[in-house]
Design a protein around this motif. Structure first.
Motif, PDB file in Angstrom:
ATOM      1  N   ARG A   1       0.850  -1.195   0.000  1.00  0.00           N
ATOM      2  CA  ARG A   1       0.000   0.000   0.000  1.00  0.00           C
ATOM      3  C   ARG A   1       0.888   1.248   0.000  1.00  0.00           C
ATOM      4  O   ARG A   1       1.860   1.320   0.728  1.00  0.00           O
ATOM      5  CB  ARG A   1      -0.923   0.016   1.222  1.00  0.00           C
ATOM      6  CG  ARG A   1      -1.891  -1.167   1.253  1.00  0.00           C
ATOM      7  CD  ARG A   1      -2.826  -1.052   2.448  1.00  0.00           C
ATOM      8  NE  ARG A   1      -3.747  -2.175   2.514  1.00  0.00           N
ATOM      9  CZ  ARG A   1      -3.518  -3.296   3.160  1.00  0.00           C
ATOM     10  NH1 ARG A   1      -2.366  -3.451   3.814  1.00  0.00           N
ATOM     11  NH2 ARG A   1      -4.389  -4.273   3.185  1.00  0.00           N
ATOM     12  N   LEU A   2       0.516   2.219  -0.806  1.00  0.00           N
ATOM     13  CA  LEU A   2       1.321   3.430  -0.960  1.00  0.00           C
ATOM     14  C   LEU A   2       1.283   4.268   0.313  1.00  0.00           C
ATOM     15  O   LEU A   2       0.219   4.532   0.872  1.00  0.00           O
ATOM     16  CB  LEU A   2       0.797   4.251  -2.139  1.00  0.00           C
ATOM     17  CG  LEU A   2       1.589   5.520  -2.471  1.00  0.00           C
ATOM     18  CD1 LEU A   2       2.987   5.149  -2.961  1.00  0.00           C
ATOM     19  CD2 LEU A   2       0.861   6.344  -3.521  1.00  0.00           C
TER      20      LEU A   2
ATOM     21  N   PRO B   1      -6.539   6.229  -8.708  1.00  0.00           N
ATOM     22  CA  PRO B   1      -6.066   5.731  -7.408  1.00  0.00           C
ATOM     23  C   PRO B   1      -4.876   4.790  -7.566  1.00  0.00           C
ATOM     24  O   PRO B   1      -4.660   4.250  -8.654  1.00  0.00           O
ATOM     25  CB  PRO B   1      -7.285   4.966  -6.873  1.00  0.00           C
ATOM     26  CG  PRO B   1      -7.971   4.487  -8.120  1.00  0.00           C
ATOM     27  CD  PRO B   1      -7.790   5.584  -9.147  1.00  0.00           C
ATOM     28  N   TYR B   2      -4.124   4.625  -6.477  1.00  0.00           N
ATOM     29  CA  TYR B   2      -2.968   3.737  -6.526  1.00  0.00           C
ATOM     30  C   TYR B   2      -3.457   2.291  -6.535  1.00  0.00           C
ATOM     31  O   TYR B   2      -4.287   1.897  -5.711  1.00  0.00           O
ATOM     32  CB  TYR B   2      -2.070   3.971  -5.323  1.00  0.00           C
ATOM     33  CG  TYR B   2      -0.695   3.351  -5.478  1.00  0.00           C
ATOM     34  CD1 TYR B   2       0.258   3.947  -6.296  1.00  0.00           C
ATOM     35  CD2 TYR B   2      -0.361   2.173  -4.824  1.00  0.00           C
ATOM     36  CE1 TYR B   2       1.522   3.397  -6.454  1.00  0.00           C
ATOM     37  CE2 TYR B   2       0.893   1.609  -4.977  1.00  0.00           C
ATOM     38  CZ  TYR B   2       1.826   2.233  -5.793  1.00  0.00           C
ATOM     39  OH  TYR B   2       3.066   1.683  -5.953  1.00  0.00           O
TER      40      TYR B   2
END
Length: 592
Positions: A251-252, A263-264
């Protein structure tokens, strides 16, 4: 330096008639062993030949060739014959190849004993012999050994001395030329080495400058305590490439530079773990497609991932060095955050344990403020239990993340195989359960929620309420989901207790005939009656819930009266049947 000894030995091999780099050539000395004419040359002719010899010697830089010319023209000076010639090479007198393969016995030793002086030598059959030192201004170049069958006159000795001086001069000149060539070659080599050293020095200075700038920037990042954003920003400034930090699960956490996805994307867990294992097996940064990846693992445990996005393959050694150096402050930062989280978690759980057991309000308020939680608001106690998951630390973290996802601020602990939360938000009927089901990947869980509590002193009682709600949910026919204590209604006093057998007997007495009929005919009379009471006796709502026609519902209620022998219009029968239907839902041992 040119190896004069090797050159001299090659010339010796050629002079001996041995094949060295070409076809066999008979040595010149062999030709000289034929008898030379003994007639004395006229003075003018001798002087002319000596002059020609001098010019020929000065025109060549080969010292062996100079000696060969001297030996070939020694007869021009008088009734002489050249017996041998020696060159000084590295402090040692070596026979010149121009003398031929066979020298007079003991000649070399006698010449060496002269130590640079001229002196007599004896050769069988030659009454007169002389070793002439070929001396330059700085050193002895060698010797020329000459014999005669008669004693030379003063003029002939003078000519011989002149020939020796010319030969020495030519050797000095050849030596000077050779030394000049060697010096030029050495200067060329030194210039090349100097250029290489200068280039290396420039590279070292540039490298040191880059490292100094890198260390200074990373020290500033570490001292500033700016966190992960500071690390990625510094790395982006140094390399010009987008830099990012991801947590252990992909997760970023931070991104600096252009091209951030929004979104990432969520990584695939299997592929992510394979990537971590691949990088962990190697030292330093590892290229994974268009990314350069390093792991932040201060004590062997992976706490995060630091990455540079290098889609064009522009990264050089300085880029890799910057990435590896940036991993150190990141690892320290993540380890610091981990330690803070562990301390905070321990404080939270100690506070929750004391609140559940009962503690004074003043201490509870002070400690909750210390951990950043406001206990002055109304709170709820939530108890979570998942049938296929132990209440371990990973599961407790999953519960905490799910609560944060639905906007619940909470204090959390683990007790008796359950996770217990004290939260300032009443959970939505399904939101927490669905978020936790998504977090764990399974629906096999139950949640009990207490009624609202306005002071810390009431939390122990609310914990009992949440336990009762959870117990009702787990003993119900629909075991998975969320149960709220303030919605239990009749279950608060008739819920599962110590005398469960009596409850089951009561349900069997009132609903047993209907349950038996359902079992024989595969119908749903008990379910229909229970839903009819839940809908307040409303035909339309009940039919809609059961997905049947209104006339079908009316027929079923008529059959229920006939089978059970109970009149739904009678107040007592209706109330008793409604209580039995409620108990039927929470009594697993009841019929049906």
């Amino acid at each position: 330096m040119v190896d004069r000894r090797a050159h001299h030995l090659r010339c010796t091999a050629r002079g001996s008639g041995l094949p060295v780099g070409g076809a066999y050539r008979p040595p010149a000395a062999a030709a000289r062993r034929s008898p030379r004419p003994l007639a004395r040359a006229p003075a003018e002719h001798a002087l002319h030949e000596l002059a020609v010899l001098s010019r020929a010697q000065l025109d060549t830089s080969d010292e062996d060739e100079i000696l060969r010319l001297a030996m070939d023209h020694v007869a021009a000076a008088g009734p002489y014959r050249a017996e041998a010639a020696y060159l000084e090479v590295d402090g040692e007198l070596l026979p010149s190849p121009t003398a031929g393969p066979v020298l007079p016995a003991g000649m070399g030793g006698r010449v060496r004993r002269l130590a640079g002086r001229d002196g007599p030598v004896s050769v069988p059959g030659r009454p007169w012999g002389r070793a002439l030192g070929l001396r330059g201004t700085e050193r002895l170049h060698g010797y020329l050994v000459v014999t005669s069958r008669s004693r030379p006159t003063a003029t002939e000795r003078s000519r011989l001395a002149t020939l020796a001086r010319h030969t020495a001069t030519a050797l000095s000149t050849a030596f000077a030329r050779r030394r000049e060539r060697e010096t030029a070659l050495e200067l060329h080599r030194l210039r090349g080495e100097r250029g290489a050293l200068q280039h290396q020095l420039i590279s070292v200075v540039a490298e040191l400058g880059h490292q100094r700038a890198l260390h200074a920037l990373m020290a500033e990042v570490a001292a500033s305590g700016g966190g992960e954003e500071s690390v990625t920003r510094a790395l982006h400034d140094l390399t010009g490439l987008p830099a990012l930090v991801e947590d252990r699960f992909g997760r970023l956490r931070a991104w600096s530079g252009p091209g951030r996805p929004d979104p990432y994307p969520e990584p695939d867990p299997v592929q992510w773990d394979e990537m971590l294992h691949t990088v962990a097996r190697q030292a330093g940064a590892v290229r994974m497609k268009d990314r350069l990846v390093t792991l932040a693992r201060p004590h062997g445990e992976i706490l995060g991932v630091l990455t540079l996005v290098d889609a064009r393959g522009e990264a050089d050694d300085h880029t890799l060095l910057a990435l590896e150096h940036a991993t150190t402050p990141l690892a320290l930062e993540l380890a610091h955050l981990r330690n803070l989280a562990e301390v905070e978690l321990r404080l939270h759980r100690e506070l929750v344990d004391d609140l559940l057991a009962g503690t004074d309000e003043a201490s509870a308020y002070a400690r909750s403020e210390a951990v950043g939680h406001d206990l002055h608001r109304s709170h709820y106690v939530v108890v979570v239990q998942w049938s296929n998951r132990a209440a371990d630390e990973p599961f407790a973290q999953s519960v905490g993340r799910a609560a944060s996802t639905v906007g619940m601020r909470s204090l959390l602990t683990r007790r008796s195989g359950q996770v217990v939360m004290i939260t300032d938000h009443r959970p939505h009927a399904h939101a927490l359960y669905e978020a936790l089901a998504q977090e764990t990947g399974t629906l096999s869980g139950s949640i009990g929620v207490s009624s609202a509590c306005d002071s810390p002193n009431g939390i122990p009682h609310r914990y009992e309420e949440a336990q009762r709600a959870l117990g009702v949910r787990r003993d119900a026919r629909e075991r998975h989901g969320t149960t709220f204590f303030d919605e239990l209604g009749l279950y608060r006093i008739l819920g599962p207790g110590n005398d469960r057998q009596q409850l089951e007997m009561f349900v069997d007495e009132w609903l047993g005939p209907l349950a038996d009929y359902d079992a024989r005919h595969h119908t749903a009379m008990v379910e229909t009656l229970s839903r009819y009471f839940d809908c307040g006796g409303n035909y339309d709502e009940t039919a809609k819930f059961l997905r049947i026609h209104r006339s079908t519902l009316r027929y079923r209620l008529k059959r229920i009266r006939e089978i059970s022998g109970k009149d739904l219009a009678d107040t007592d029968d209706r109330l008793t049947l409604q209580v039995a239907a409620r108990l039927w839902r929470i009594a697993p041992g009841a019929p049906g």
